[in-house]
Design a protein around this motif. Structure first.
Motif, PDB file in Angstrom:
ATOM      1  N   MET A  77      -0.602 -14.883  16.060  1.00  0.00           N
ATOM      2  CA  MET A  77       0.696 -15.251  16.526  1.00  0.00           C
ATOM      3  C   MET A  77       1.445 -13.901  16.726  1.00  0.00           C
ATOM      4  SD  MET A  77       1.760 -17.904  13.475  1.00  0.00           S
ATOM      5  CE  MET A  77       1.695 -16.789  12.052  1.00  0.00           C
ATOM      6  N   ASP A  78       1.470 -13.525  18.084  1.00  0.00           N
ATOM      7  CA  ASP A  78       2.078 -12.050  18.490  1.00  0.00           C
ATOM      8  C   ASP A  78       3.008 -12.125  19.318  1.00  0.00           C
ATOM      9  OD1 ASP A  78       2.087  -9.295  18.114  1.00  0.00           O
ATOM     10  OD2 ASP A  78       0.663  -9.007  19.825  1.00  0.00           O
ATOM     11  N   GLY A  79       4.082 -11.199  19.190  1.00  0.00           N
ATOM     12  CA  GLY A  79       5.091 -10.789  20.180  1.00  0.00           C
ATOM     13  C   GLY A  79       6.668 -11.262  19.426  1.00  0.00           C
ATOM     14  N   ASN A  80       6.822 -11.522  18.119  1.00  0.00           N
ATOM     15  CA  ASN A  80       8.132 -11.559  17.667  1.00  0.00           C
ATOM     16  C   ASN A  80       8.936 -10.459  17.904  1.00  0.00           C
ATOM     17  OD1 ASN A  80       6.687 -13.957  16.529  1.00  0.00           O
ATOM     18  ND2 ASN A  80       6.706 -13.211  14.652  1.00  0.00           N
ATOM     19  N   GLY A  81       8.613  -9.426  17.653  1.00  0.00           N
ATOM     20  CA  GLY A  81       9.075  -7.919  17.805  1.00  0.00           C
ATOM     21  C   GLY A  81       9.652  -7.681  19.218  1.00  0.00           C
ATOM     22  N   ARG A  82       8.837  -7.947  20.169  1.00  0.00           N
ATOM     23  CA  ARG A  82       9.247  -7.648  21.471  1.00  0.00           C
ATOM     24  C   ARG A  82      10.121  -8.708  21.979  1.00  0.00           C
ATOM     25  NH1 ARG A  82       3.422  -7.700  23.743  1.00  0.00           N
ATOM     26  NH2 ARG A  82       3.016  -8.410  21.387  1.00  0.00           N
ATOM     27  N   TRP A  83       9.922  -9.984  21.466  1.00  0.00           N
ATOM     28  CA  TRP A  83      10.870 -11.095  21.888  1.00  0.00           C
ATOM     29  C   TRP A  83      12.404 -10.807  21.375  1.00  0.00           C
ATOM     30  CZ3 TRP A  83      13.970 -14.753  18.912  1.00  0.00           C
ATOM     31  CH2 TRP A  83      14.421 -15.685  19.579  1.00  0.00           C
ATOM     32  N   ASN A 114       1.081  -1.231   7.088  1.00  0.00           N
ATOM     33  CA  ASN A 114       1.320   0.081   7.461  1.00  0.00           C
ATOM     34  C   ASN A 114       2.846  -0.009   8.036  1.00  0.00           C
ATOM     35  OD1 ASN A 114      -0.752   1.074   6.290  1.00  0.00           O
ATOM     36  ND2 ASN A 114      -2.095   0.737   8.036  1.00  0.00           N
ATOM     37  N   ARG A 115       3.555  -1.132   8.316  1.00  0.00           N
ATOM     38  CA  ARG A 115       4.679  -1.207   9.029  1.00  0.00           C
ATOM     39  C   ARG A 115       5.696  -0.529   8.225  1.00  0.00           C
ATOM     40  NH1 ARG A 115       5.021  -6.526  13.143  1.00  0.00           N
ATOM     41  NH2 ARG A 115       2.740  -6.109  14.018  1.00  0.00           N
ATOM     42  N   PRO A 116       6.858  -0.314   8.749  1.00  0.00           N
ATOM     43  CA  PRO A 116       8.028   0.239   7.904  1.00  0.00           C
ATOM     44  C   PRO A 116       8.359  -1.078   6.737  1.00  0.00           C
ATOM     45  CG  PRO A 116       8.493   0.183  10.150  1.00  0.00           C
ATOM     46  CD  PRO A 116       7.338  -0.409  10.218  1.00  0.00           C
TER      47      PRO A 116
HETATM   48 MG    MG Z   1       2.480  -7.493  17.619  1.00  0.00          MG
END
Ligand code: MG
Ligand code: IPE
Ligand code: IPE
Length: 245
Positions: free
Chosen positions: A20-26, A71-73
């Motif tokens: 499930m990728d793309g939440n941040g860019r969305w 490793n994310r903030p």
């Molecule tokens: Mg991603």
């Protein structure tokens, strides 16, 4: 005809796994914080779970948090953990209503106590359900999982309870976190990246791969049905030739 109507119920994938990728860019495209995207991502989880129930899928595995995501903030990790606690709590009645059994794979010992507690509670409450098995991959990566499996095998070999000559692919299968599940038939990744990011590398050896540019919060039921239709148009040969199938 809608994609849902085009699905051949006699040839369903038993196990669908999703990165499930793309939440941040969305969220960024909407001028909002990444966390806002994760909140809407949780909505998409509900939609796809419902769609799986409606279609009669046996296993749905969702990659919700990878080993590398630690490793994310800190703020983002904390927000994701808080969202998990809330979602698990809020969704438990719905899982019960739809006869869904929750399971989790990954290094759960790294999860904060509150998440672990809610997770264990939901897994316990839903354990007797016989419909869809919903598997959350949390603090998961195949490299972590393989290292654990290799350690377990090595221990047995050293202690003499396992002969090296007896090691087969089953020996490895049985020591992965997915031991009790069928391998994924269809692996979907949203968000446009063409990579596997340490997800079910061993188990997806013969999975059909499906990549879509749609960001995860935009991935609804029709997108899910479309992916299943695409899967049903593939010929899975497993090394053989067409004529042998
Ligand atoms: Mg991603
Ligand atoms: C996927 O969305 C959710 C998680 C990895 C937890 P991202 O947060 O990776 O969103 P992008 O890829 O940065 O857009
Ligand atoms: C993969 O997404 C992990 C999850 C969806 C949970 P990432 O956004 O972390 O993957 P990379 O780092 O872009 O490969």
């Amino acid at each position: 005809m809608s994609y849902k109507e085009q699905i051949d119920k006699s040839r369903l994938p038993r196990h669908i796994a999703i990165i499930m990728d793309g939440n941040g860019r969305w969220a960024k495209e909407k001028g909002r914080e990444r966390t806002y995207g994760h909140q809407y991502g949780a909505e998409a989880v509900r939609m796809v779970t419902e769609a799986s129930v409606e279609t009669g899928i046996e296993y749905l595995t969702l990659y919700a948090f990878s080993t590398e995501n630690w490793n994310r903030p800190d703020e983002e990790v904390d927000a994701l953990m808080a969202l998990m606690v809330m979602s698990i709590e809020n969704e438990t009645p719905t899982l019960m209503k739809h006869n869904v059994r929750l399971q989790a794979i990954g290094d759960l010992s790294r999860m904060p106590a509150e998440v672990k507690a809610k997770l264990d509670q939901c897994i316990g409450v839903t354990s007797q359900n016989t419909g869809l098995t919903l598997v959350l991959a949390l603090s998961y990566s195949t490299k972590w999982e393989m290292v654990e499996a290799v350690k377990a095998i090595a221990r047995q070999a050293v202690s003499g309870s396992l002969a090296v000559e007896e090691i087969t692919d089953r020996t490895i299968d049985d020591r992965l976190t997915t031991a009790a599940m069928p391998d994924p038939d269809l692996l979907i990744r949203t968000g446009g990246e063409m990579r596997i990011s340490n997800f079910l590398l061993w188990q997806a050896a013969y999975a059909e791969l499906y990549f879509t540019p749609e960001y995860w919060p935009d991935f609804g039921k029709e997108s899910f049905y479309k992916a299943i239709c695409d899967y049903q148009n593939r010929e899975r040969r497993f090394g053989k030739i067409s004529e042998q199938l």
